[in-house]
Design an enzyme around this catalytic site. Structure first.
Site, PDB file in Angstrom:
ATOM      1  N   HIS A   1       0.868  -1.173   0.000  1.00 25.83           N
ATOM      2  CA  HIS A   1       0.000   0.000   0.000  1.00 25.83           C
ATOM      3  C   HIS A   1       0.907   1.226   0.000  1.00 25.83           C
ATOM      4  CE1 HIS A   1      -3.243  -2.672   1.465  1.00 25.83           C
ATOM      5  NE2 HIS A   1      -4.082  -1.720   1.099  1.00 25.83           N
TER       6      HIS A   1
ATOM      7  N   ASP B   1       1.810   2.495   3.376  1.00 25.07           N
ATOM      8  CA  ASP B   1       2.648   1.596   4.177  1.00 25.07           C
ATOM      9  C   ASP B   1       4.126   1.917   3.997  1.00 25.07           C
ATOM     10  OD1 ASP B   1       0.494   0.242   5.202  1.00 25.07           O
ATOM     11  OD2 ASP B   1       0.594  -1.380   3.744  1.00 25.07           O
TER      12      ASP B   1
END
Length: 358
Positions: free
Chosen positions: A21, A24
């Site tokens: 992601h 992330d």
């Protein structure tokens, strides 16, 4: 440090792919411009780490659900400014996925749904979601990104109802909006069970309509009504999943991604190793058992025999669209009560056990 540790972890596990992601790998800053600068810095590091550890990017995605701005959706938000922000975020995430040689890009509509229809214009939101995805297809082409685009179905949580409810709902949406040629499915086991299906059901449907793409490998707790994202350890589930995937021709795109986390009381670093190794072993065992099932061919022989009536006579005439209700009524009046046969479910379940344990 986290990204370096992640790639060290990948190497120790012996895995060849990773997924991310956007938020992330680079936490969000005060502005989009600063956030993108952070991403550029981390992508430069990720590119080097991929090379150093011989690890490739399976797919990338955007977190369009955690921030408060997305509380009422991203592409389906009632506010066009949020739609624009989401588009900007996906644009950047697609660019860095392309830059890192990613094999695909996933759209998970974390909040693309509603809490109540009292404040929701469903048709307008669905139209906006389709427009958003068409924009993504157009931008993919413009930057020369050859990776596969994926939709990840999920029925609920955090919303009460999500528009990407399950594989069948997503298929209907893609067909309705002339998007079906551009997407395949990234199917998650836990999302399937939340939708009231088995993992294999979702895989079978996707395979049947030619949209089986990639897999988020995890499991849920059937006694809990939310997305627990546990590591897969049920060899029955992994066997049936791999059986369907192998019958569909295997992964022509995508692969297995552990969208899973250790339990709250698993607090030591070694627990991450146990979790991932257990998940890989469960799918390895499932793959071996599925290969045995296919080699033996007993399920396929049984299915062929069960549907043999459709390969000749009446069944063949129906499938070739040569008969209507009048002709079928005449046939039934002439031939009387149809003959039916046992589905032999218990025997087939025993064969499954034998393939796993035998």
């Amino acid at each position: 440090m986290t990204l370096r540790a992640a790639f060290e972890f990948f190497s120790k596990l012996g895995v060849s792919f990773w997924c991310f992601h956007d938020r992330d790998i680079a936490p969000e800053a005060e502005t989009l411009a600063e956030t993108n600068r952070r991403l550029d810095k981390m992508v430069k590091l990720a590119r080097q780490l991929q090379k150093d550890h011989d690890v490739s990017l399976l797919w990338g995605t955007s977190n369009l659900f955690s921030h408060r701005r997305f509380m009422a959706g991203a592409a389906t938000s009632p506010w066009p400014e949020v739609f624009a922000y989401a588009a900007s975020q996906v644009k950047k995430a697609m660019e860095i996925t392309h830059e890192l040689g990613g094999g695909g890009y996933v759209f998970w509509g974390g909040r693309e749904g509603y809490e109540t229809l009292l404040n929701t214009d469903m048709k307008r939101e669905l139209d906006h979601l389709a427009r958003f995805l068409h924009m993504a297809v157009d931008y993919k082409k413009s930057i020369g990104f050859a990776g596969q685009l994926y939709i990840e179905p999920k029925p609920k949580e955090p919303t009460k109802h999500q528009y990407d409810f399950d594989a069948a709902a997503c298929h209907a949406f893609l067909l309705q909006n002339d998007l079906v040629d551009h997407f395949k499915f990234n199917l998650e086991a836990n999302h399937g069970t939340l939708a009231g299906h088995s993992f294999q059901h979702e895989l079978e449907y996707a395979a049947a309509v030619g949209l089986l793409g990639s897999v988020d490998a995890n499991r849920g707790d059937l006694l809990l009504g939310w997305d627990t994202d546990q590591f897969p350890t049920d060899v029955y589930d992994t066997t049936l999943a791999m059986y369907t995937i192998l019958r569909a021709g295997g992964f022509t795109t995508g692969g297995l991604n552990f969208d899973a986390k250790v339990r709250r009381q698993s607090i030591e670093p070694v627990d991450l190793f146990h979790a991932h190794i257990g998940g890989m072993d469960a799918f390895a065992l499932g793959l071996k058992a599925a290969a045995r099932l296919l080699k033996e061919g007993k399920f396929e022989k049984f299915k062929k025999a069960r549907y043999i009536g459709w390969d000749k006579g009446l069944g063949q005439e129906i499938e070739k669209n040569r008969l209507g209700f009048r002709e079928l009524e005449a046939y039934t009046l002439a031939h009387g009560e149809p003959k039916v046969e046992s589905g032999r479910q218990e025997m087939l379940e025993n064969l499954l056990n034998a393939a796993i344990f035998g």
